[in-house]
Design a protein around this motif. Structure first.
Motif, PDB file in Angstrom:
ATOM      1  N   ALA A 104       9.593  97.910  47.202  1.00  0.00           N
ATOM      2  CA  ALA A 104       8.234  97.917  46.656  1.00  0.00           C
ATOM      3  C   ALA A 104       7.257  98.868  47.355  1.00  0.00           C
ATOM      4  CB  ALA A 104       7.681  96.487  46.653  1.00  0.00           C
ATOM      5  N   PRO A 105       7.579 100.159  47.446  1.00  0.00           N
ATOM      6  CA  PRO A 105       6.633 101.110  48.043  1.00  0.00           C
ATOM      7  C   PRO A 105       5.451 101.346  47.107  1.00  0.00           C
ATOM      8  CG  PRO A 105       8.451 102.296  47.042  1.00  0.00           C
ATOM      9  CD  PRO A 105       8.780 100.826  46.917  1.00  0.00           C
ATOM     10  N   ASP A 106       4.314 101.849  47.643  1.00  0.00           N
ATOM     11  CA  ASP A 106       3.190 102.146  46.744  1.00  0.00           C
ATOM     12  C   ASP A 106       3.259 103.582  46.230  1.00  0.00           C
ATOM     13  OD1 ASP A 106       2.619 103.064  49.213  1.00  0.00           O
ATOM     14  OD2 ASP A 106       0.689 102.041  49.446  1.00  0.00           O
ATOM     15  N   VAL A 107       4.451 103.945  45.808  1.00  0.00           N
ATOM     16  CA  VAL A 107       4.741 105.234  45.189  1.00  0.00           C
ATOM     17  C   VAL A 107       5.384 104.918  43.839  1.00  0.00           C
ATOM     18  CG1 VAL A 107       6.237 107.280  45.374  1.00  0.00           C
ATOM     19  CG2 VAL A 107       5.094 106.377  47.418  1.00  0.00           C
ATOM     20  N   ALA A 108       4.945 105.613  42.776  1.00  0.00           N
ATOM     21  CA  ALA A 108       5.566 105.397  41.464  1.00  0.00           C
ATOM     22  C   ALA A 108       6.827 106.253  41.381  1.00  0.00           C
ATOM     23  CB  ALA A 108       4.600 105.771  40.344  1.00  0.00           C
ATOM     24  N   VAL A 109       7.911 105.654  40.895  1.00  0.00           N
ATOM     25  CA  VAL A 109       9.185 106.374  40.844  1.00  0.00           C
ATOM     26  C   VAL A 109       9.804 106.204  39.461  1.00  0.00           C
ATOM     27  CG1 VAL A 109      11.380 106.771  42.018  1.00  0.00           C
ATOM     28  CG2 VAL A 109       9.505 105.691  43.266  1.00  0.00           C
ATOM     29  N   VAL A 110      10.286 107.306  38.898  1.00  0.00           N
ATOM     30  CA  VAL A 110      11.017 107.249  37.634  1.00  0.00           C
ATOM     31  C   VAL A 110      12.402 107.831  37.882  1.00  0.00           C
ATOM     32  CG1 VAL A 110      11.083 107.948  35.203  1.00  0.00           C
ATOM     33  CG2 VAL A 110       8.870 107.591  36.342  1.00  0.00           C
ATOM     34  N   GLY A 111      13.436 107.098  37.519  1.00  0.00           N
ATOM     35  CA  GLY A 111      14.810 107.582  37.669  1.00  0.00           C
ATOM     36  C   GLY A 111      15.416 107.822  36.293  1.00  0.00           C
ATOM     37  N   THR A 112      15.903 109.029  36.066  1.00  0.00           N
ATOM     38  CA  THR A 112      16.486 109.386  34.771  1.00  0.00           C
ATOM     39  C   THR A 112      17.956 109.752  34.965  1.00  0.00           C
ATOM     40  OG1 THR A 112      14.353 110.267  34.055  1.00  0.00           O
ATOM     41  CG2 THR A 112      16.289 110.966  32.786  1.00  0.00           C
ATOM     42  N   CYS A 113      18.845 109.098  34.234  1.00  0.00           N
ATOM     43  CA  CYS A 113      20.268 109.424  34.330  1.00  0.00           C
ATOM     44  C   CYS A 113      20.777 109.879  32.974  1.00  0.00           C
ATOM     45  CB  CYS A 113      21.074 108.216  34.800  1.00  0.00           C
ATOM     46  SG  CYS A 113      20.622 107.700  36.450  1.00  0.00           S
ATOM     47  N   CYS A 114      21.466 111.014  32.969  1.00  0.00           N
ATOM     48  CA  CYS A 114      21.967 111.624  31.738  1.00  0.00           C
ATOM     49  C   CYS A 114      23.460 111.344  31.677  1.00  0.00           C
ATOM     50  CB  CYS A 114      21.696 113.120  31.759  1.00  0.00           C
ATOM     51  SG  CYS A 114      19.962 113.495  32.134  1.00  0.00           S
ATOM     52  N   CYS A 115      23.871 110.437  30.796  1.00  0.00           N
ATOM     53  CA  CYS A 115      25.221 109.885  30.850  1.00  0.00           C
ATOM     54  C   CYS A 115      26.066 110.214  29.614  1.00  0.00           C
ATOM     55  CB  CYS A 115      25.156 108.365  30.992  1.00  0.00           C
ATOM     56  SG  CYS A 115      24.015 107.793  32.267  1.00  0.00           S
ATOM     57  N   THR A 116      27.242 110.730  29.835  1.00  0.00           N
ATOM     58  CA  THR A 116      28.261 110.944  28.802  1.00  0.00           C
ATOM     59  C   THR A 116      29.548 111.341  29.526  1.00  0.00           C
ATOM     60  OG1 THR A 116      28.945 112.251  26.871  1.00  0.00           O
ATOM     61  CG2 THR A 116      27.644 113.404  28.531  1.00  0.00           C
ATOM     62  N   ASP A 117      30.676 111.333  28.809  1.00  0.00           N
ATOM     63  CA  ASP A 117      31.844 112.003  29.369  1.00  0.00           C
ATOM     64  C   ASP A 117      31.898 113.408  28.769  1.00  0.00           C
ATOM     65  OD1 ASP A 117      32.391 110.990  26.870  1.00  0.00           O
ATOM     66  OD2 ASP A 117      34.356 110.154  27.367  1.00  0.00           O
ATOM     67  N   ASN A 118      32.761 114.258  29.322  1.00  0.00           N
ATOM     68  CA  ASN A 118      32.899 115.639  28.834  1.00  0.00           C
ATOM     69  C   ASN A 118      34.322 115.796  28.331  1.00  0.00           C
ATOM     70  OD1 ASN A 118      32.463 118.395  28.367  1.00  0.00           O
ATOM     71  ND2 ASN A 118      32.917 118.972  30.489  1.00  0.00           N
ATOM     72  N   GLN A 119      34.483 115.793  26.997  1.00  0.00           N
ATOM     73  CA  GLN A 119      35.817 115.714  26.398  1.00  0.00           C
ATOM     74  C   GLN A 119      36.079 116.871  25.432  1.00  0.00           C
ATOM     75  OE1 GLN A 119      38.112 113.575  27.131  1.00  0.00           O
ATOM     76  NE2 GLN A 119      37.186 111.653  27.799  1.00  0.00           N
ATOM     77  N   PRO A 120      37.356 117.230  25.253  1.00  0.00           N
ATOM     78  CA  PRO A 120      37.694 118.348  24.364  1.00  0.00           C
ATOM     79  C   PRO A 120      38.073 117.908  22.945  1.00  0.00           C
ATOM     80  CG  PRO A 120      39.599 117.783  25.668  1.00  0.00           C
ATOM     81  CD  PRO A 120      38.538 116.764  26.013  1.00  0.00           C
ATOM     82  N   GLY A 121      37.381 116.958  22.358  1.00  0.00           N
ATOM     83  CA  GLY A 121      37.716 116.502  21.001  1.00  0.00           C
ATOM     84  C   GLY A 121      37.488 117.607  19.969  1.00  0.00           C
ATOM     85  N   PRO A 122      37.943 117.357  18.737  1.00  0.00           N
ATOM     86  CA  PRO A 122      37.830 118.396  17.692  1.00  0.00           C
ATOM     87  C   PRO A 122      36.383 118.763  17.369  1.00  0.00           C
ATOM     88  CG  PRO A 122      38.655 116.309  16.782  1.00  0.00           C
ATOM     89  CD  PRO A 122      38.650 116.156  18.250  1.00  0.00           C
ATOM     90  N   THR A 123      35.450 117.898  17.656  1.00  0.00           N
ATOM     91  CA  THR A 123      34.044 118.213  17.373  1.00  0.00           C
ATOM     92  C   THR A 123      33.318 118.720  18.612  1.00  0.00           C
ATOM     93  OG1 THR A 123      33.521 115.882  17.794  1.00  0.00           O
ATOM     94  CG2 THR A 123      33.866 116.511  15.490  1.00  0.00           C
ATOM     95  N   ALA A 124      34.084 119.033  19.663  1.00  0.00           N
ATOM     96  CA  ALA A 124      33.465 119.439  20.937  1.00  0.00           C
ATOM     97  C   ALA A 124      32.688 120.749  20.802  1.00  0.00           C
ATOM     98  CB  ALA A 124      34.550 119.605  21.997  1.00  0.00           C
ATOM     99  N   THR A 125      31.693 120.904  21.659  1.00  0.00           N
ATOM    100  CA  THR A 125      30.995 122.188  21.791  1.00  0.00           C
ATOM    101  C   THR A 125      32.016 123.249  22.214  1.00  0.00           C
ATOM    102  OG1 THR A 125      28.906 121.156  22.338  1.00  0.00           O
ATOM    103  CG2 THR A 125      29.235 123.397  23.159  1.00  0.00           C
ATOM    104  N   LYS A 126      31.952 124.409  21.535  1.00  0.00           N
ATOM    105  CA  LYS A 126      32.924 125.474  21.777  1.00  0.00           C
ATOM    106  C   LYS A 126      32.271 126.609  22.552  1.00  0.00           C
ATOM    107  CE  LYS A 126      33.056 125.180  17.350  1.00  0.00           C
ATOM    108  NZ  LYS A 126      32.550 123.778  17.291  1.00  0.00           N
ATOM    109  N   PRO A 127      33.065 127.331  23.351  1.00  0.00           N
ATOM    110  CA  PRO A 127      32.506 128.496  24.038  1.00  0.00           C
ATOM    111  C   PRO A 127      31.830 129.420  23.016  1.00  0.00           C
ATOM    112  CG  PRO A 127      34.669 127.990  24.910  1.00  0.00           C
ATOM    113  CD  PRO A 127      34.468 127.088  23.709  1.00  0.00           C
TER     114      PRO A 127
END
Ligand code: BES
Ligand code: MN
Ligand code: ZN
Length: 498
Positions: free
Chosen positions: A308-331
């Motif tokens: 409980a510090p008197d500092v406001a804190v926001v934590g953001t986590c960007c969550c996914t796996d990175n997979q080579p499925g047929p719809t994957a982002t391509k080079p």
């Protein structure tokens, strides 16, 4: 069973004579303490004990009442004791004591004069809790119980032992949570699971929080929300997966006017196959750890909500796996990040910076005093610094100084690396605003840092590349084999010491 974080794990007595003694020695060995046990310093030296920080020797003595006991001598070195030294010594006592099943120990921390009794006491509790950490949830058989399930600590008179122990278990609990999340195999930790773990951790801290002191809250963005918010980096990395993505935002808001606003951002790739630019067998082996940045942010937020510090804190986590499925982002595909910049993805294995680009864009929208991101971002950082040091880059000398100071106090190794403007042109793209990889073979950690810098603008920001220290192969000091929880303590220190 490892020690639990509950206060029942520790019984605190204020009369040091009440517990059977563990000897804490300075160098030269303190004859007085040894006489009390009927052990000579020449005997101790003959055991090979050198009194360096964390060295131990198990002794055998008979008390005046005729009882056998196995006191443990632990070295505290011959220089001024730091908090990290005390943690290391306490961890060593725990390891030695658990081998000989000595049921009750007391670690004299009176040698830690410069730290103050409360700080030294908290460091002892923390060191023991962390040394006792084990990841057993995937074992088919429960395995042998640890011989130690309770520790009696003798606190010097005048120590606020209960408060110190509560502080220690908030931090050790945050570190243990981060370790659990990193150790958990990807098959048992999807992005949805990781977000749920954050909701659980912040939810339970919120229940404990005193509304007069502040409030802890948490929110999860699903795929639809991410699309509505323009988070094309996280969605682009998720495109090849059958698992949905999740973006978690945790907040600690103190009741009064906060002294500062700090944003923490974590890379939460629950497994990194490399995507269509598939990793090799060796390269993929440990990629369940690729959410170590997010785990550190979640662990730190859970500790912060308890401290409980008197500092406001926001934590953001960007969550996914990175997979080579047929719809994957391509080079060659182009993604549009939250802040409007477009990125030509030339290597789908440079995915961490794509999800962080959205996270950092969101963080700076609040115009915080500081943004810190943590990520297992580049193998190149391990080539440069090995597995004991994290790389630190940043756009603001004062912010860099603060982060280095916090890490020093926390006993975590950070090394400042440059963001060379000369290398920025390696990220120039012919079709989009930026390429996601540099043009040459070298300096991959720095071009990754330069890429991230494009998403923070003028906001003071530091980036921690924790690819190396996120895990360890050896039990050492307060670290147990596997995930280390690296970053949690530095973040807590940075926030609470602001
Ligand atoms: N998660 C990896 C980095 C990593 C490697 C972390 C080893 C821990 C241990 C990251 O997503 C990655 O694949 N980075 C690439 C970047 C490259 C494609 C520019 C790398 O380091 O090879
Ligand atoms: Mn990768
Ligand atoms: Zn990765």
């Amino acid at each position: 069973m490892p020690l639990t974080m509950s206060s029942e794990a520790f019984e605190i007595v204020t009369d040091p004579g009440a517990a059977s003694p563990t000897v804490a020695t300075d160098r030269p060995v303190r004859a007085g303490a040894l006489d009390m046990l009927g052990v000579s310093s020449s005997y101790l030296a003959a055991t090979g004990f050198d009194a360096s920080v964390g060295s131990t020797a198990v002794l055998a003595t008979t008390t005046s009442a005729g009882e056998q006991s196995l006191p443990i001598a632990v070295g505290l070195g011959d220089t001024e004791l730091s908090e990290a030294d005390v943690r290391k010594a306490a961890a060593a006592v725990w390891r030695a004591a658990s081998k000989v099943a000595s049921l009750t120990s007391a670690l004299a921390v009176s040698a830690a004069d410069d730290l103050g009794a409360d700080v030294a006491f908290a460091a002892v509790v923390e060191g023991m809790l962390l040394a006792s950490y084990r990841f057993t949830e995937q074992k088919g058989e429960p395995g042998d119980a640890d011989p130690l399930d309770r520790i009696v600590l003798a606190a010097p008179d005048g120590t606020d032992a209960a408060a110190a122990a509560a502080r220690a278990s908030a931090i050790a609990g945050g570190i243990a949570l981060a370790r659990d999340l990193v150790n958990r195999p990807a098959g048992a930790l999807t992005a949805t699971d990781l977000a749920a773990a954050a909701v659980d951790a912040i939810g339970s801290a919120a229940t404990d929080a005193d509304p007069d002191v502040g409030a802890a809250t948490v929110e999860v963005w699903d795929r639809e929300r991410l699309a509505a918010e323009g988070c094309g980096g996280l969605l682009g990395v998720n495109a090849g997966s059958t698992e949905p993505p999740a973006l978690v935002r945790m907040r600690w808001q103190p009741a009064g006017t906060p002294r500062a606003v700090i944003h923490l951002v974590g890379k939460g790739i629950t497994f990194d196959t490399g995507g269509l630019n598939l990793k090799s067998f060796e390269g993929m082996e440990w990629m369940k750890i690729d959410m170590g940045g997010a785990a550190a942010v979640i662990g730190a937020m859970s500790a912060i909500a308890r401290l409980a510090p008197d500092v406001a804190v926001v934590g953001t986590c960007c969550c996914t796996d990175n997979q080579p499925g047929p719809t994957a982002t391509k080079p060659g595909d182009v993604l549009r990040i939250r802040n409007g910049k477009t990125v030509e993805v030339l290597n789908t294995d440079a995915e961490g910076r794509l999800v962080l680009a959205d996270g950092l864009s969101l963080a700076v929208e609040d115009e915080p005093d500081l943004v810190v991101d943590l990520a297992t971002l580049t193998g190149a950082c391990m080539v440069a610094l090995g597995d004991r040091y994290a790389g630190l880059m940043g756009n603001d000398p004062a912010a860099i100084e603060r982060a280095l100071d916090a890490a020093r106090a926390a006993g975590e190794n950070l090394w400042h690396l440059p963001l060379p403007p000369e290398y920025r042109k390696q990220l120039d793209s012919d079709v989009a605003d930026l390429r996601n990889i540099g043009k040459g073979r070298y300096g991959g950690t720095l071009t990754a840092g330069l890429f991230l810098a494009e998403f923070v603008g003028e906001t003071p920001w530091v980036h921690l590349d924790i690819a190396g220290p996120v895990r360890t192969d050896a039990d050492e000091g307060e670290l147990s084999r596997g995930a280390t929880g690296f970053g949690v303590r530095t973040l807590v220190e940075l926030v609470c010491g602001w």
